[in-house]
Design an enzyme around this catalytic site. Structure first.
Site, short mmCIF file in Angstrom:
data_model
loop_
_atom_site.label_atom_id
_atom_site.label_comp_id
_atom_site.label_asym_id
_atom_site.label_seq_id
_atom_site.Cartn_x
_atom_site.Cartn_y
_atom_site.Cartn_z
N CYS B 86 -5.92 -3.58 -1.44
CA CYS B 86 -6.36 -4.14 -0.16
C CYS B 86 -7.52 -3.33 0.40
CB CYS B 86 -5.17 -4.23 0.80
SG CYS B 86 -5.47 -5.37 2.18
N HIS B 203 -0.58 -6.87 -2.34
CA HIS B 203 0.11 -5.58 -2.15
C HIS B 203 1.33 -5.47 -3.05
CE1 HIS B 203 -1.82 -4.04 1.61
NE2 HIS B 203 -2.06 -5.32 1.84
N GLU B 205 3.04 -2.92 -3.62
CA GLU B 205 4.03 -2.01 -3.01
C GLU B 205 4.92 -2.73 -2.00
OE1 GLU B 205 0.99 -2.27 -2.05
OE2 GLU B 205 0.71 -1.76 0.07
#
Lengths: 748, 232
Positions: B86, B203, B205
């Site tokens: 990002c 993302h 994560e």
């Protein structure tokens, strides 16, 4: 010429211009023993504004329950209440309005609302972990509403997204009463270790006072006073009273503030929101029973030549006042240097409770802290109230005046509701908010009635919701507000969590109108009764009066809107319950009692056009029994999904469970009730559950032994159709398309 | 494997990344402060998501000049691994470590939601365990994520197999409706020519913790660890 010498002598006229009453001006003269100068009068005007002093509301607010076994800090003691959530952790949370700024400058108004409420949380030493908001706009087809809504949503998004705390929930509601006066209520929820809270206090003569964070500019001067007057056409002249937000500074301030606490050098800390330096210095001093000597010329400013009173009253954002233990200054400076933030000593703590403000060595204001603040010398009023004429008119409504529609009419009503802006998907809004930063949002992939926020490293999670159907409150303030609390609690319970405590944001019209004040009093009574019933104390919140719109030169207050923000606790994540249908063949039941009640429903109000009717039925004991039963069913694993019945009634609940599970339903109505009331009525204390066939026996046995009514409705189907009494009400996928597209269509 | 997560002022996904690498993947992780010049011997530097320096100018435009970035660029030039997610991807583009630029979303609005991405190649450290064509559901959250590169750059990226992920529908089809930000060629993630610097807008994560109900992102971290373990 010195600043004070250049100021004209204040008179009652000056006081009135600053929003003070003549008797308040007299009282100020009495307190000071002389005529105040302009700077001093300005200090009193902001501190005694409704926004800071709660002078017209505190008498009633005090009747709300604030004690509870889980309360660590009660309402009014600190910036926000603090609740014990187990495992050595506490939760700080609060909701606040930013209505007036948002009405004039929606982007900055909403953005700074988000900033302000988060500072309230991290100034206590809690790290915010989730945000919610409650938004009300006027007619969604008007250009003004589109401008307001786009600006507000972008403002909340840009600020909250950059600040980096997920926005996990909220509500959006439209009614013409909000045409000129949108409501923007923002809530923040934070977590800290028990015993590590920082107080908004100041003591220890000689201790240095620091201002940290952004520089001070001329924005937001007299903002608190502005927030405490009527919104009118002329309000746009007050745009300079709207603050400008900088989420990047806020993010740095968050990290630096939490880091500086770990030095152990901080005596007290308070954010600067309404009334800026004035409010933080006086409230901290009054709490710690000390005074302060403040040198305003030392405050870092954005522009040259700012006057003392401007610096005092500026509501520039992203600032904090910190009182530090003498001798520990270097530790504090090092932290703010690391984060590249201002950290400047502007004064010292003094004995006595006197606040003395200097500009270039000249004393520009000398006031007693105690007399400025709520609970000290700020005025407290008991306002008159009177039942408005409409209340009895609304009560005359009878369901018998409405013919029961045929099957085609029912279908039409169903599709009206699916496509209604008050019921449709909020995705156009929520997609603009980062809902997943922080990796704690457990609802992204498992939707429930409340937003579930993970507490990493523990088996617990928080359940969060904001609720208020203000149409109900208008119809009957007492019942309507009790419903807002009941619905919030029901949302928490339907997610498998226990309701814990609430914060409130009380949005009303002009309190000097007895009819408006009557709605306020009723709301407080209803809230108190419901909070006592569910054992959810009020931890604090905010009052916003003077919300109104003008129609044909007639001033109409907005619907009385006591927004309830509730925090619940999921004691074990294995109890997390979702709202979507899981498998075809699961049995659908309605838990709770049906009634022939269409009062104040979206069906009656917008489909049939009947604007005046009483609030829907609510019995608090019945509601509490439902909560206990639902939690038992969830803990026992007897239900596969739970979704409460609220706006739009049973049919919309079924549709929402079907939409989230991508499965259809085939149900029958109960002949004992009018079909329209059964499907679209909004009487309270009901939930739709689905049950796996192998659990049916246990479920029915459990329900039969309980005091709660239940009705078998039908089953979850593979085919994506919505079938009611053998009639196909439509294709689910088509309905989803309509439901998901409404807001994007309106805002295009 | 030792990871270093860079913290710029305004980074806000730094701790999410650290949590996944340390608590879920069980790796050694150090925090790298933007003002420092020491990479502390990390095998991989991770640039996390957020709004570095507020991103009031162009996302990543200021962070790219941070003291730590001198070392990150040198590390990359030596063939060291760098992974940007990002805002981290935006910083990599600004630093010229990966090709292309990230423009305002086509909708001109911030978008946060689950999207589907299709793996385009297994020939990279972060996709080595993923089958080409495999679809992952991973969230995006950005206002400036529309990948853009001119046609000659795109052709070069294509011939070098530098496109790692493309936005797609749940079946893997490159449908326009499934391109959330209007990215050129639906591009969601890329690597540099040397195949040691990786950037992606989604993302991973945020899709690695079982408690959040989606672990599609884990395979990207598993790819890294698996490929590195094989090599060592």
């Amino acid at each position: 010429m010195s600043e004070t010498a250049s100021q004209p002598l204040t008179t009652v006229e000056t006081a009135k211009k600053l929003g003070l009453l003549p008797e308040e001006f007299d009282r100020i003269k009495e307190i000071l023993g002389r005529v105040p100068n302009f700077t001093e009068l300005s200090i009193f005007s902001v501190m005694w504004s409704e926004h800071c002093s709660y002078k017209n509301s505190i008498t009633w607010l005090k009747t709300l329950p604030k004690k509870g076994s889980k309360m660590l800090v009660e309402a009014g003691e600190e910036n926000a209440g603090l609740v014990d959530i187990g495992d050595g952790l506490a939760c700080a949370f609060k909701i606040e309005s930013h209505n007036h700024p948002s009405a004039l400058e929606p982007y900055q108004g909403a953005a700074t609302g988000v900033g302000g409420i988060n500072r309230d949380i991290f100034t206590m030493g809690a790290r915010p972990i989730a945000q919610l908001n409650s938004l009300r706009f006027g007619n969604p087809d008007s250009q003004k509403t589109k401008w307001l809504m786009k600006g507000v949503v972008k403002g909340i998004g840009d600020y909250g997204n950059a600040f980096g705390i997920p926005t996990v929930g909220g509500e959006v509601y439209f009614d013409e009463c909000y045409n000129q006066n949108p409501l923007v209520n923002a809530m923040s929820v934070g977590i800290l270790e028990v015993g590590k809270m920082v107080s908004a206090t100041s003591y220890g003569a000689g201790n240095p006072v620091f201002i940290v964070g952004s520089s001070t500019g001329k924005d937001g001067i007299h903002g608190a006073t502005f927030a405490s007057e009527d919104i009118t056409e002329a309000s746009s002249e007050k745009i300079p009273a709207v603050q400008v937000g900088d989420p990047f500074q806020e993010k740095l301030l968050l990290e630096a503030s939490l880091e500086v606490i770990t030095t152990g050098a901080v005596i007290g800390m308070q954010d600067m929101g309404a009334a800026g330096i004035t409010c933080s210095t006086s409230e901290m001093s009054a709490k710690g029973k000390h005074g302060m000597e403040i040198h305003l010329d030392k405050v870092p400013t954005r522009q040259e030549g700012m006057l003392g009173w401007e610096i005092l009253l500026s509501e520039s954002q992203e600032r904090m006042l910190i009182v530090v233990e003498k001798g520990r200054e270097a530790d504090v400076l090092a932290v703010f240097d690391k984060w590249d933030l201002n950290c400047v000593q502007i004064g010292t703590v003094t004995e006595g409770e006197r606040l003395r403000y200097y500009m270039h060595g000249e004393l520009v204001a000398d006031v007693p802290a105690h007399d400025l603040v709520l609970g000290g010398g700020a005025p407290v009023y008991s306002r008159e109230y009177a039942e408005p004429a409409y209340f009895q008119e609304y009560r005359k409504f009878s369901i018998d005046s409405i013919p029961v529609p045929d099957a085609e009419g029912l279908k039409k009503a169903a599709w009206h509701l699916i496509g209604h802006p008050n019921i449709c998907s909020r995705q156009w809004v929520s997609d603009q908010y980062d809902s997943m930063v922080g990796t704690v949002n457990m609802s992204t992939n498992a939707p429930s009635d409340a937003a579930i926020v993970n507490i990493k490293g523990s088996d617990r999670a928080l359940a969060l919701t904001v609720d208020c159907n203000s149409r109900y409150v208008k119809s009957d303030p007492e019942t309507g507000t009790a419903i807002a609390v009941a619905e919030a609690a029901r949302n928490i319970v339907c997610s498998g969590a226990e309701p814990t405590a609430i914060t409130n944001c009380l949005n009303f019209g002009n309190p000097y109108s007895p009819e408006v004040y009557w709605t306020f009093v009723g709301a407080i009574k209803g809230m108190g009764a419901a909070c006592r019933k569910f054992d959810t104390p009020v931890t604090g919140g905010n009052v916003s009066f003077y919300n109104q719109s003008v129609f044909d030169s007639k001033v109409e207050p907005v619907f009385p809107t006591p927004t309830i923000g509730m925090v619940g606790l999921l004691t074990s994540k294995k109890h997390l319950m979702t709202l979507h249908f899981k498998h075809a063949g699961d049995l659908i039941y309605l838990v709770g009692r049906s009634r022939n009640d269409i009062n104040s429903s979206e069906y009656l109000y917008s489909h049939l056009g009947v604007k005046g009717s009483p609030a829907p039925f609510l019995d608090l004991d019945e509601e509490a029994r439902l909560h206990g039963l639902l939690l038992d069913l969830i803990y026992n694993g007897e239900v596969a999904s739970v979704h409460d019945v609220s706006d739009g009634g049973l049919f919309i609940s079924l549709f929402e469970s079907a939409r989230a599970g991508r499965l259809g339903f085939d149900i029958s109505t109960d002949e004992e009730f009018r079909t329209d009331a059964f499907l679209f009525g909004e009487s309270q204390s009901r939930a739709v559950v689905s049950v796996r066939p192998e659990m049916q026996e246990a479920f029915v046995e459990h329900l039969s032994a309980s005091e709660v009514d239940f009705t078998f409705l039908g089953e979850v189907t593979d085919s994506p159709e919505m079938v009611v009494d053998g009639q196909n009400f439509g294709n689910l996928n088509e309905a989803v398309k309509v439901y998901d597209g409404v807001l994007a269509g309106k805002m295009a | 494997m030792k990871f270093g997560v860079v913290i710029f002022p305004g980074s806000n996904c730094d701790h999410d990344m650290i949590y996944v690498l340390r608590n879920i993947m069980g790796q050694e992780v150090v925090e790298l402060w933007h003002k420092d010049h020491d990479l502390q011997g990390c095998d991989m530097v991770v640039l996390p998501g957020g709004f570095s320096f507020g991103d009031y100018l162009r996302s990543g435009a200021i962070a790219r000049f941070s003291p730590i970035m001198t070392e990150v660029i040198a590390h990359a030039d030596r063939g060291g691994y760098v992974f940007g997610v990002c805002n981290g991807f935006q910083v990599l583009c600004e630093a010229g470590l990966v090709p292309g630029a990230l423009l305002h979303n086509g909708t001109q609005k911030f978008i946060c939601r689950n999207v589907n991405i299709r793996c385009e190649t297994s020939r990279s450290l972060i996709t080595s365990a993923i089958e080409p064509g495999q679809v992952l559901t991973i969230p995006i959250a950005h206002g400036e994520g529309r990948f853009y590169a001119d046609s000659s750059t795109l052709a070069e990226m294509q011939s070098n197999d530098q496109v790692l992920f493309r936005y797609c529908d749940p079946t893997g089809k490159l449908d326009d409706a499934a391109n959330p930000n209007g990215a050129t060629g639906h591009i969601a993630g890329v690597c540099n020519k040397g195949r040691n610097v990786f950037g992606m807008m989604p993302h991973p994560e945020r899709a690695s913790d079982l408690e959040l109900g989606n672990t599609d992102g884990r395979i990207i971290f598993e790819s890294m660890l698996g490929a590195l373990l094989e090599r060592s």
